[in-house]
Every structure is written in C-alpha cells, then in structure tokens.
Design a protein around this motif. Structure first.
Motif, PDB file in Angstrom:
ATOM      1  N   CYS A 204      10.660 -81.923 -49.555  1.00  0.00           N
ATOM      2  CA  CYS A 204      11.003 -83.315 -49.257  1.00  0.00           C
ATOM      3  C   CYS A 204      10.860 -84.149 -50.527  1.00  0.00           C
TER       4      CYS A 204
ATOM      5  N   THR B 110      13.821 -90.095 -48.632  1.00  0.00           N
ATOM      6  CA  THR B 110      13.091 -90.425 -47.408  1.00  0.00           C
ATOM      7  C   THR B 110      13.978 -91.157 -46.407  1.00  0.00           C
TER       8      THR B 110
ATOM      9  N   GLU C 132       8.901 -89.149 -42.647  1.00  0.00           N
ATOM     10  CA  GLU C 132       8.470 -87.773 -42.937  1.00  0.00           C
ATOM     11  C   GLU C 132       6.986 -87.568 -42.654  1.00  0.00           C
TER      12      GLU C 132
ATOM     13  N   SER D  30       8.760 -80.439 -41.462  1.00  0.00           N
ATOM     14  CA  SER D  30       9.034 -80.037 -42.845  1.00  0.00           C
ATOM     15  C   SER D  30       8.101 -78.910 -43.267  1.00  0.00           C
TER      16      SER D  30
END
Length: 381
Positions: free
Chosen positions: A7, A12, A147, A183
């Motif tokens: 990530c 984002t 996230e 994630s």
C-alpha cells in the motif's frame, strides 16, 4: 523500495473527513501517531493479557503486547517490501477495543450485550477510532485512512454473516469492503500478534510458576531451542537460559512467516494491493508444519495457563465485576461521568443506552473497574 502489492500513501483511499496532508509525514505515519497519542492507547498500559493488573508488575499488559506486535510487524513488513508505517499503525491499534481483564472481560461483556447487538473487540476498536476518541475540532474519532480502518476491522480475515453492531454501524457510512481479505500489511499485523502472544505467554506462564522449563521441554520448537542454548552455553544462568531459548522461539516463528509469505507471493505474483485483497486466501501465513507445532503449544498453554485453577479463580471474580457494573449503570445512569450522561440524554432507546454503557465499561482499566465495583457495589477492589 516497496513491492508492487504494498500500500502506498499516495494511493490511499483517503479519510472520511478530508484533511490537508502533512508536508513531513505520510498519511499512514499520521495514522500511527494519532493512535499512539489517543487516550485508548494510553489505557492499554493498565489492561492485562491473562493476569489482572495487581498480580505483578512484570507480566505483559495490552500496551507492552501492542508494542511487541508492532516491532515484529515492522520486521516482517520490511523483509517483504510492504509499507512499514501502515503495518505498524494496524499493529498498534489492533487491541484498542479490548475490555478490562483480557478475554475474560470481553466474554462477560459479550454475553451481557447479546440482546443489544453483541460485543466484539475488533468492532469496538473501530468504534473507538471513529467515534469515541473526541479530541479534534472537525470530527469525532481519529479520522484514520481507509487502509488503516480496513486493517483494524479485518486483519484476521474477511468479516461475513451478521456483523457486530459497532462494525455494521460504521461500515454503513464508510464501506470497508468487509467480504475481502485485508491488505498484506494488515495480514502481517495479524500474524505478528500470533507470534508475540505465543512467545510471551510462555514467558509469563513460566514467570507465574504455572509450569516449568521441564514441562515445556517436549513441546515442538521450544524444546529444540532450549537444547540449542544448552549446547552453545552449558551451565548458563537459568534466567539467561530462558531468555536465550524463548528469543530463539521468536526467531523461528518470524523466519517461518517471512519464508512462507515469500513463497506464496512468488507463486501468486500480485501486482497491486487489490490483487492481495481478492486473492481468496491470505498471502501472509505460517507454513503448515509450523502451524501444526503452534497448535500443540497453544493446547499446552490453554490447559496449563488459560485454564489453570489460579487463573480460573480470578476469571470468575472479574466476571462478577463486569456482570455487576453493567446492569447497575443501565439502571442508574446518573452514576456515569458527566460526558457519558450527555450521550445517554441523546440516546434513542434501550440498545443505544446499552452501547454507551458497554463503551464505558470496555474503556475501563483493570484497576478502575475493580475500584468502581468496590465503590458502588461493595466488592473487593
């Protein structure tokens, strides 16, 4: 250098309430810092894992556990080319929703909240970081990135079926895509949690005298690590011997996760975080062999530590503390602090009132819950 499946701050999905970003810190750094500076994070210092706070100063607390998880998580994330800041943010936040008295307190509160949508510590962590922390001028909560919130909500895997009330309430406003995996960074935080508690529960159990080194000599991984220390350092002081052996246990688990994840990632070749989320299986996991060994260690700890007579005695006592406070606050809301009474005044119905009471009790430290029970109900605090 980040891997393609990591990530990235610049990608984002943002915050529920848009903010100008910092010139000096990434969005995930800011999430981590907000978590560290939160009231809920500070309270973890006086919430214990297995033992209640007054039983000894050297046992792990939720705070020391969270710091250990974050350290392991950063190590694994760095080895895999993942975003260490996001990984650390999720690791530091993963236990924010825990009640006093560890899982015993959670079990008691979950039973009491069953008629009101239930209680789950992961969902409660979301409630804390999106609503209950009230320090910022423009919003309730910490306004974390999508996230980080996703990682807190589903680091243990997809969340399906009937959602815990607190999670369903927030997800209706801000879709965290609960049916997919999180994630890779959040998956690392979850495995780091397993690594940390498998290691430190052995250490705390030995320190508490619930079992001895001789008792764990036959356990997989553990026995081999003690043998390795004895071969390298014969006659070593017992405390140093214990430390050297258990740090090797730690190393075996960390090394296995990294090697297994590297193998899975090389096989599946995800090109983006989205590929990881839709893989249909975790990309961060223990090998089958090590997982089988860990199940034997957990079975030993369950029998000799989590269900030890001395621990069960305290579990029964602290369950009564939660069971006494919850109905009392429901009936006599004037006993709540002023800011909580303001929420009660605006609460539409019995379920909303029960959630406020659950929020208040869940936020208590071990010490404060015992003190309040003694003050209000005459229990031993």
């Amino acid at each position: 250098m980040l891997a393609p499946y990591a990530c990235r701050p610049e990608d984002t999905r943002g915050r529920l309430y848009p903010e100008d970003e910092s010139a000096f810190r990434s969005c995930f750094q800011r999430d981590r810092d907000r978590i560290i500076h939160s009231s809920a994070f500070r309270r973890l210092m006086h919430k214990t894992q297995v033992f209640v706070v007054h039983e000894g100063d050297n046992f792990r607390t939720r705070l020391t556990h969270s710091i250990e998880v974050a350290q392991v998580a950063r190590t694994v994330a760095g080895a895999l080319g993942l975003n260490e800041e996001l990984t650390e943010a999720v690791a530091l936040a993963h236990d924010l929703g825990h009640t006093p008295f560890g899982h015993t307190g959670e079990d008691a509160l979950a039973a009491l909240m069953a008629p009101y949508g239930g209680f789950d510590h992961n969902a409660q962590a979301i409630r804390i970081v999106t609503r209950l922390e009230r320090h910022y001028a423009g919003f309730d909560g910490l306004n974390l990135t999508w996230e980080t919130l996703e990682g807190i909500a589903k680091h243990n895997g997809p969340v399906g079926g009937e959602l815990p009330y607190a999670l369903a309430e927030y997800n209706a406003r801000h879709d965290l895509e609960l049916s997919t995996h999180a994630s890779a960074e959040a998956q690392v935080a979850a495995l780091a949690d397993d690594i940390a508690y498998n290691n430190h529960d052995l250490h705390d159990g030995l320190r508490a005298g619930l079992f001895t080194e001789a008792d764990i000599a036959a356990l997989p991984i553990v026995g081999a690590c003690y043998a390795e220390v004895d071969a390298a350092h014969p006659g070593l002081d017992p405390k140093r011997r214990r430390h050297e052996a258990l740090r090797r246990v730690f190393g075996v688990m960390v090394g296995d996760v990294i090697a297994q994840a590297q193998a899975v990632l090389a096989e599946t070749r995800p090109d983006s975080p989205a590929d990881v989320r839709h893989m249909g299986r975790p990309v961060i996991r223990f090998s089958d062999a090590l997982w089988a060994d860990l199940k034997q260690i957990r079975a030993f700890l369950f029998a000799r530590m989590y269900r030890a007579p001395s621990v069960m005695k305290v579990r029964a006592e602290v369950t009564k503390v939660v069971e006494g406070l919850f109905p009392l606050y429901l009936k006599r809301t004037e006993l709540l602090p002023e800011k909580w009474r303001e929420d009660v005044a605006a609460a539409p119905g019995e379920t909303a009132l029960a959630r406020i009471v659950a929020d208040y009790i869940a936020g208590m430290t071990d010490r404060f819950a015992l003190q309040e029970h003694a003050r209000l109900l005459g229990g031993s605090g």
